[in-house]
Enzyme design. Structure first.
Site, PDB file in Angstrom:
ATOM      1  N   ASP A  85       1.100  -0.335   6.984  1.00  0.00           N
ATOM      2  CA  ASP A  85       0.320   0.382   7.984  1.00  0.00           C
ATOM      3  C   ASP A  85       1.229   1.467   8.543  1.00  0.00           C
ATOM      4  O   ASP A  85       2.273   1.165   9.129  1.00  0.00           O
ATOM      5  CB  ASP A  85      -0.183  -0.545   9.094  1.00  0.00           C
ATOM      6  N   PHE A 117       1.725  13.687   1.125  1.00  0.00           N
ATOM      7  CA  PHE A 117       0.323  13.521   1.486  1.00  0.00           C
ATOM      8  C   PHE A 117       0.235  13.299   2.990  1.00  0.00           C
ATOM      9  O   PHE A 117       1.246  13.255   3.697  1.00  0.00           O
ATOM     10  CB  PHE A 117      -0.311  12.351   0.723  1.00  0.00           C
ATOM     11  N   GLU A 157     -10.789  -4.924   7.210  1.00  0.00           N
ATOM     12  CA  GLU A 157     -11.008  -4.268   8.489  1.00  0.00           C
ATOM     13  C   GLU A 157      -9.659  -4.029   9.166  1.00  0.00           C
ATOM     14  O   GLU A 157      -8.721  -4.812   8.992  1.00  0.00           O
ATOM     15  CB  GLU A 157     -11.887  -5.140   9.388  1.00  0.00           C
ATOM     16  N   ALA A 177      -3.135   6.087  -4.330  1.00  0.00           N
ATOM     17  CA  ALA A 177      -2.302   6.194  -5.537  1.00  0.00           C
ATOM     18  C   ALA A 177      -0.909   6.717  -5.219  1.00  0.00           C
ATOM     19  O   ALA A 177       0.083   6.278  -5.823  1.00  0.00           O
ATOM     20  CB  ALA A 177      -2.985   7.096  -6.560  1.00  0.00           C
TER      21      ALA A 177
END
Length: 209
Positions: A68, A161, A39, A10
């Protein structure tokens, strides 16, 4: 235009929506569309991001973007790198499926333990974005951003985060987790990658703010 985000994070959704929203994009998480996570078997950011973007586009039948990202520590030869989110899990420090906040804390604790006594503290965040118009898009858009600093000896700050509490930014005299979201969104690795992605989308997809 709806763009599927190949993530269920989120906080990442909020960051990317703020950064890419000016192009008229409405990001939705893959989970909200019932798309399972892909994956991530690869050892590079670009391969994992491309695999995630194609998976989300195929399952959601629409354009998708994948991020990523990870922390690369010079003293550890670039680790934890692409395994940043699963660093502690790989080391058996917590079971699969724990809440994201618990995994983040375990990752930070393990990294601090690994780096104990290490004088070389340089580290940087990498963000690798890949966007595709459809699952078989032969021209994926690829944008990369880096955000460098020094690893702290203990977490600092309550925003952000992941490893944000551990990266000290000397030029700002604070950690990444000390920054307000709007401040971070202007200078972070994800912000740099998003600016480049906006330029690519404007040129190749015809999107404009």
């Amino acid at each position: 235009m709806q763009l599927i985000l190949a993530s269920n994070n989120a906080k990442k959704l909020r960051e990317l929506q703020a950064l890419l929203g000016p192009l008229g994009l409405n990001l939705v998480t893959q989970g909200s569309l019932g798309i399972p996570e892909a994956e991530e078997p690869h050892i590079t950011f670009v391969e994992n991001a491309l695999a995630k973007a194609r998976h989300a586009a195929a399952q959601g039948q629409g354009p998708a973007i994948a991020d990523d990202s990870g922390l690369c520590v010079r003293a550890l030869g670039g680790l934890p790198g692409v395994r940043s989110a699963r660093y502690a899990l790989d080391a058996g420090r917590h079971p699969e499926g724990v809440p994201r906040e618990m995994a983040d804390q375990a990752n930070n604790t393990l990294l601090l333990e690994t780096m104990q006594g290490q004088t070389e503290r340089h580290a940087h965040f990498t963000c690798l974005l890949v966007a595709v118009r459809h699952a078989e898009d032969p021209e994926p858009l690829i944008a990369e951003g880096h955000w460098a600093g020094q690893l702290l000896d203990a977490p600092r700050g309550s925003e952000g985060f992941g490893y944000d509490p551990l990266l000290w930014l000397p030029e700002h005299a604070c950690s990444a987790a000390d920054m307000r979201p709007e401040q971070k969104n202007a200078i972070s690795h994800r912000a740099i990658a998003c600016r480049r992605m906006r330029e690519l989308m404007a040129h190749h997809w015809g999107l404009h703010a």
